[in-house]
Design a protein around this motif. Structure first.
Motif, PDB file in Angstrom:
ATOM      1  N   VAL A  44       0.832  -1.204   0.000  1.00  0.00           N
ATOM      2  CA  VAL A  44       0.000   0.000   0.000  1.00  0.00           C
ATOM      3  C   VAL A  44       0.869   1.257   0.000  1.00  0.00           C
ATOM      4  O   VAL A  44       0.616   2.206  -0.753  1.00  0.00           O
ATOM      5  N   GLU A  45       1.904   1.276   0.828  1.00  0.00           N
ATOM      6  CA  GLU A  45       2.780   2.453   0.876  1.00  0.00           C
ATOM      7  C   GLU A  45       3.487   2.673  -0.457  1.00  0.00           C
ATOM      8  O   GLU A  45       3.641   3.818  -0.890  1.00  0.00           O
ATOM      9  N   CYS A  46       3.919   1.597  -1.089  1.00  0.00           N
ATOM     10  CA  CYS A  46       4.570   1.745  -2.398  1.00  0.00           C
ATOM     11  C   CYS A  46       3.578   2.196  -3.469  1.00  0.00           C
ATOM     12  O   CYS A  46       3.936   2.960  -4.362  1.00  0.00           O
ATOM     13  N   ALA A  47       2.344   1.723  -3.381  1.00  0.00           N
ATOM     14  CA  ALA A  47       1.338   2.106  -4.366  1.00  0.00           C
ATOM     15  C   ALA A  47       0.972   3.582  -4.228  1.00  0.00           C
ATOM     16  O   ALA A  47       0.660   4.247  -5.215  1.00  0.00           O
ATOM     17  N   ARG A  48       1.000   4.094  -3.018  1.00  0.00           N
ATOM     18  CA  ARG A  48       0.641   5.497  -2.794  1.00  0.00           C
ATOM     19  C   ARG A  48       1.748   6.454  -3.234  1.00  0.00           C
ATOM     20  O   ARG A  48       1.472   7.578  -3.618  1.00  0.00           O
ATOM     21  N   GLU A  49       2.968   6.004  -3.140  1.00  0.00           N
ATOM     22  CA  GLU A  49       4.095   6.885  -3.430  1.00  0.00           C
ATOM     23  C   GLU A  49       4.308   7.000  -4.932  1.00  0.00           C
ATOM     24  O   GLU A  49       4.241   6.015  -5.660  1.00  0.00           O
ATOM     25  N   THR A  50       4.575   8.212  -5.386  1.00  0.00           N
ATOM     26  CA  THR A  50       4.894   8.408  -6.794  1.00  0.00           C
ATOM     27  C   THR A  50       6.387   8.166  -6.972  1.00  0.00           C
ATOM     28  O   THR A  50       7.208   8.746  -6.269  1.00  0.00           O
ATOM     29  N   LEU A  51       6.711   7.309  -7.893  1.00  0.00           N
ATOM     30  CA  LEU A  51       8.097   6.940  -8.126  1.00  0.00           C
ATOM     31  C   LEU A  51       8.755   7.948  -9.066  1.00  0.00           C
ATOM     32  O   LEU A  51       8.091   8.529  -9.923  1.00  0.00           O
ATOM     33  N   PRO A  52      10.050   8.162  -8.913  1.00  0.00           N
ATOM     34  CA  PRO A  52      10.752   9.106  -9.792  1.00  0.00           C
ATOM     35  C   PRO A  52      10.738   8.627 -11.246  1.00  0.00           C
ATOM     36  O   PRO A  52      10.630   7.423 -11.509  1.00  0.00           O
ATOM     37  N   THR A  53      10.878   9.586 -12.178  1.00  0.00           N
ATOM     38  CA  THR A  53      10.780   9.230 -13.588  1.00  0.00           C
ATOM     39  C   THR A  53      12.106   9.355 -14.334  1.00  0.00           C
ATOM     40  O   THR A  53      12.380   8.569 -15.226  1.00  0.00           O
ATOM     41  N   THR A  54      12.910  10.323 -13.985  1.00  0.00           N
ATOM     42  CA  THR A  54      14.179  10.494 -14.699  1.00  0.00           C
ATOM     43  C   THR A  54      15.229   9.530 -14.147  1.00  0.00           C
ATOM     44  O   THR A  54      15.175   9.147 -12.980  1.00  0.00           O
ATOM     45  N   PRO A  55      16.192   9.158 -14.970  1.00  0.00           N
ATOM     46  CA  PRO A  55      17.228   8.220 -14.515  1.00  0.00           C
ATOM     47  C   PRO A  55      18.022   8.741 -13.303  1.00  0.00           C
ATOM     48  O   PRO A  55      18.372   7.970 -12.411  1.00  0.00           O
ATOM     49  N   GLU A  56      18.289  10.056 -13.268  1.00  0.00           N
ATOM     50  CA  GLU A  56      19.040  10.627 -12.147  1.00  0.00           C
ATOM     51  C   GLU A  56      18.232  10.531 -10.845  1.00  0.00           C
ATOM     52  O   GLU A  56      18.762  10.184  -9.791  1.00  0.00           O
ATOM     53  N   GLU A  57      16.945  10.855 -10.949  1.00  0.00           N
ATOM     54  CA  GLU A  57      16.077  10.764  -9.768  1.00  0.00           C
ATOM     55  C   GLU A  57      15.946   9.308  -9.309  1.00  0.00           C
ATOM     56  O   GLU A  57      15.957   9.031  -8.114  1.00  0.00           O
ATOM     57  N   LYS A  58      15.808   8.392 -10.266  1.00  0.00           N
ATOM     58  CA  LYS A  58      15.696   6.973  -9.921  1.00  0.00           C
ATOM     59  C   LYS A  58      16.959   6.484  -9.206  1.00  0.00           C
ATOM     60  O   LYS A  58      16.879   5.747  -8.231  1.00  0.00           O
ATOM     61  N   GLU A  59      18.122   6.919  -9.716  1.00  0.00           N
ATOM     62  CA  GLU A  59      19.378   6.486  -9.098  1.00  0.00           C
ATOM     63  C   GLU A  59      19.502   7.026  -7.677  1.00  0.00           C
ATOM     64  O   GLU A  59      19.871   6.284  -6.753  1.00  0.00           O
ATOM     65  N   ALA A  60      19.158   8.294  -7.490  1.00  0.00           N
ATOM     66  CA  ALA A  60      19.227   8.886  -6.149  1.00  0.00           C
ATOM     67  C   ALA A  60      18.227   8.200  -5.212  1.00  0.00           C
ATOM     68  O   ALA A  60      18.561   7.899  -4.055  1.00  0.00           O
ATOM     69  N   TYR A  61      17.033   7.957  -5.697  1.00  0.00           N
ATOM     70  CA  TYR A  61      15.986   7.291  -4.915  1.00  0.00           C
ATOM     71  C   TYR A  61      16.431   5.873  -4.536  1.00  0.00           C
ATOM     72  O   TYR A  61      16.272   5.448  -3.386  1.00  0.00           O
ATOM     73  N   PHE A  62      17.006   5.173  -5.510  1.00  0.00           N
ATOM     74  CA  PHE A  62      17.496   3.817  -5.272  1.00  0.00           C
ATOM     75  C   PHE A  62      18.583   3.813  -4.199  1.00  0.00           C
ATOM     76  O   PHE A  62      18.528   3.035  -3.242  1.00  0.00           O
TER      77      PHE A  62
END
Length: 176
Positions: A70-88
């Motif tokens: 549920v928490e993952c479904a509510r959260e908006t995931l990053p879209t750009t590769p840089e944001e994804k890498e930082a988020y990861f």
């Protein structure tokens, strides 16, 4: 007779008498009806307690899985590769820090590792890395969550991710 022979015979007689004493009173104790009833009662209580503990463990695991989905479904995931890498990197670091706290924090560590998995470009590769690096209970929970979410999304595409997670786990947890 030598004193060593007398000491040896005395020790043997005392050991035999002690062993006989133990065997005699143990057999009397075991044949006592109140002792037998008490043993039966203790066995029943132990079986009941283990069954309750198993049910509580299952239910808490399902609630954990549902909460993470549920928490993952509510959260908006990053879209750009840089944001994804930082988020990861942020989530993996948070998960590792929680795992370092010990088994008490393993349930909390599942969420960051799962969030990191959601944005990683090659999830199967990351699962293999997780299998080698994170503690087994955390890994098992992440894999369980992944399979439940996959099943929920495949079988119930008309529902929201939160509702699909709730129906897949079968546990009624209030969604905030």
């Amino acid at each position: 007779m030598k004193s060593s022979t007398i000491a040896l015979i005395t020790t043997g007689v005392l050991a035999t008498a002690g062993l006989g004493y133990i065997i005699y009173f143990d057999s009397k104790r075991r044949s006592d009806p109140t002792f037998r009833k008490q043993l039966r009662r203790e066995r029943k209580e132990a079986a009941k307690a283990s069954k309750e503990a198993e049910e509580n463990s299952k239910e808490s695991k399902l609630k954990l899985i549902e909460r993470v989905i549920v928490e993952c479904a509510r959260e908006t995931l990053p879209t750009t590769p840089e944001e994804k890498e930082a988020y990861f990197m942020e989530n993996v670091a948070a998960g590792e820090a929680l795992c370092a706290k010990g088994p008490a924090a393993y349930d909390e560590a599942v969420l960051p590792f799962y969030k990191a998995l959601k944005v990683y470009p090659a999830p199967m590769e990351l699962i293999n890395i997780y299998q080698k690096t994170i503690p087994e209970p955390v890994f098992q929970n992440v894999v369980s969550i992944l399979s439940i979410e996959q099943h929920a999304m495949e079988s119930q595409q008309t529902e929201t991710p939160a509702a699909a997670a709730a129906s897949a786990t079968g546990v009624d947890v209030e969604v905030e």
